[in-house]
Design a protein around this motif. Sequence first.
Motif, mmCIF file in Angstrom:
data_model
loop_
_atom_site.group_PDB
_atom_site.id
_atom_site.type_symbol
_atom_site.label_atom_id
_atom_site.label_comp_id
_atom_site.label_asym_id
_atom_site.label_seq_id
_atom_site.Cartn_x
_atom_site.Cartn_y
_atom_site.Cartn_z
ATOM 1 N N UNK A 437 0.863 -1.227 -0.059
ATOM 2 C CA UNK A 437 -0.043 0.063 0.175
ATOM 3 C C UNK A 437 0.912 1.363 0.049
ATOM 4 N N UNK A 438 2.080 1.174 0.320
ATOM 5 C CA UNK A 438 2.932 2.360 0.322
ATOM 6 C C UNK A 438 2.968 3.141 -1.087
ATOM 7 N N UNK A 439 2.829 2.488 -2.062
ATOM 8 C CA UNK A 439 3.057 3.176 -3.374
ATOM 9 C C UNK A 439 1.754 3.037 -4.254
ATOM 10 N N UNK A 440 0.614 2.833 -3.536
ATOM 11 C CA UNK A 440 -0.422 2.706 -4.450
ATOM 12 C C UNK A 440 -1.113 3.836 -4.836
ATOM 13 N N UNK A 441 -1.276 3.861 -6.141
ATOM 14 C CA UNK A 441 -2.022 5.078 -6.595
ATOM 15 C C UNK A 441 -0.893 6.076 -6.928
ATOM 16 N N UNK A 442 0.513 5.800 -6.892
ATOM 17 C CA UNK A 442 1.234 6.689 -7.314
ATOM 18 C C UNK A 442 1.272 6.643 -9.000
ATOM 19 N N UNK A 443 1.840 7.735 -9.652
ATOM 20 C CA UNK A 443 1.738 7.918 -11.218
ATOM 21 C C UNK A 443 2.798 6.980 -11.419
ATOM 22 N N UNK A 444 2.871 6.504 -12.743
ATOM 23 C CA UNK A 444 3.902 5.505 -13.155
ATOM 24 C C UNK A 444 5.210 6.126 -13.253
ATOM 25 N N UNK A 445 5.157 7.333 -13.702
ATOM 26 C CA UNK A 445 6.491 8.196 -13.648
ATOM 27 C C UNK A 445 7.101 8.136 -12.432
ATOM 28 N N UNK A 446 6.437 8.462 -11.372
ATOM 29 C CA UNK A 446 6.943 8.706 -9.932
ATOM 30 C C UNK A 446 7.427 7.405 -9.469
ATOM 31 N N UNK A 447 6.610 6.234 -9.913
ATOM 32 C CA UNK A 447 6.880 5.064 -9.245
ATOM 33 C C UNK A 447 8.333 4.605 -9.647
ATOM 34 N N UNK A 448 8.520 5.024 -11.075
ATOM 35 C CA UNK A 448 10.072 4.423 -11.298
ATOM 36 C C UNK A 448 11.195 5.165 -10.780
ATOM 37 N N UNK A 449 10.858 6.139 -10.025
ATOM 38 C CA UNK A 449 12.008 7.099 -9.268
ATOM 39 C C UNK A 449 11.675 7.155 -7.747
ATOM 40 N N UNK A 450 11.111 5.999 -7.278
ATOM 41 C CA UNK A 450 10.271 5.971 -5.807
ATOM 42 C C UNK A 450 11.568 5.999 -4.785
ATOM 43 N N UNK A 451 12.730 5.559 -5.060
ATOM 44 C CA UNK A 451 13.898 5.493 -4.135
ATOM 45 C C UNK A 451 14.267 7.022 -3.745
ATOM 46 N N UNK A 452 14.370 7.808 -4.583
ATOM 47 C CA UNK A 452 14.915 9.251 -4.608
ATOM 48 C C UNK A 452 13.952 9.884 -3.733
#
Length: 565
Positions: A437-452
């Motif tokens: 659930x931590x990254x549910x409903x993020x945008x696809x672009x943001x999800x690719x850069x979640x670590x930073x």
Amino acid sequence: MNIKKTWLISFAVALLVAGIPIFELWCSQTVYSGADLQFHLNRIHEIVSQFQSGRVSLISYSSFNSVGSGVEYFYPSLTLIPAVLTFLVIKNAVMAYYISLLIYGVMTFAVAQYSFNSILKDKWLSTLSSVMFSLSAYRVFSIIGVSAFGEFLAIAWLPLIFLGYYRVIQRRSWRTLWIAMTLMAYTHLLSLLLTVVILIITTFIRLLLNYKSVIGELPYYIKAILSFSFSFLAFLVPFLILTKDNQIVSPDSVLHYQWAKSFAGYYVSSIRLLSTRTLGFVFVAALIGMFFMWHHFSKKTRLYFWIGIILTFISSSDFPWFIVEHSFISILQFPYRILPFAILFLTLGTVYGVNDITADSVIKERGYTKARVVIVLIMITMITTIVSVHKYKKSMDDTFKVEKVQTGHLNYTPFASYRVNQLTFDKQYNNSFNTYGAFDYWTALALKNKSTIISHKVLDSTGKPIFSKTILKKSGIGYDVINPTGQQLDLPFLKYNGVSYTVTVDDTPVESLLSKRGTLAVSVTKGHHVIRVSTKADKKFQVMLLVSIMATLVILVFPYIYRRS
């Protein structure tokens, strides 16, 4: 006086039933926490924080890693309000948590009591059905085992939905069905979808069997659907617009049918008094009684039993789920989510069966009385629930790590579990959330850069981190930065098209853009600056909220005005 006495007795029974699943855990003065509970406590904590600030936004600042997650736009939160109010009033977080569960338990019992009594017209039978349904093993485990707030709150509305459908069939009213479905919609979307599918299948079968009757019900269904649509606009319009205008990544839709128990497994685990996603011991007793007394049961009783048994089979791993594993049905994720519907019909079959075997002709033959049978079944339900909760607590005491250190965070790797107390409770939402659930409903672009992003790094135009310090507030977020080159800065705060962002640099409003990693970007001159970000709902979202409120009030009040006129 009799009415007051009845209400007091009902309230006492409701408190007892609501307290049985949680009392022993409450006495430990700790909360048994896993990844699912972390997700829902993040949701509750965010709303509490924004209520305290006096500025409510559905973008997360103090929870979900404080990166501007829009999960509240995609996950209904209306029925979290009792928990939010409890946490606002009670400062001891452990006590607030268990009192919230107690309130939800009383609410579930009250809804069940009203619904079943409206159908059965019998206090003994409605009390028995409310106890059996409220203390079903599936619901209890959803509370103490996985803390699935969305699911166990949605289960509370199932008796009311059944009552609403029943009233449509009787052509009495459609408003009960509308209210129940609206409450379900503002609680858990997947449960809503599953309920709609089951209602459609049921209506279609009835259409084949009794065409004229179902056709006569159509005006009532149309009124309920239209009213529901207006009432749900406040959530539905933002949900659809944000989904359409952003490449939203929804939770994984994988059908884990292997995780469900076999049909026999549901009954074996119930006999063993295991606290898990199963039926409960009383339903085993009901099944045995069904076979021994089948000839005493009416057609209605047999029908409800058969529906319950069939739904239990569909909920199991024995059902050929592999055939539809890669279809749209995979959105269900877990077949055992159908089990609460099976429990509803097994409950109805049981209480109608009790009514049948305590009929005058059977009483003369076997000496049964309704009060005796009801009391025995209620005692069986309560005692077996207490035993199963005790067994489960012992197993949790052996496997859950006791968290004593107040600083730092909890590492919620999949299936990691902790026991937190009043001093360590807030470690469940102190910005270290990287599991379910931590990254549910993020945008696809943001999800690719979640670590930073979740590490709160402010980047320059070349993608390199610069010196920054995050300033957390309940109604917004800030970044204390030193920009060495005067380039555009990429802030670790998600940007959704359709949400209004206000960004200031040293208290001066500036325009915000979409960065290469799906976050906010602003132009900042060289030097030391303080950047602040806040959000507010789009005007069209506010209009939809107003329309939903007004429509709901008009639909509720109109019948009374019409009758008086």
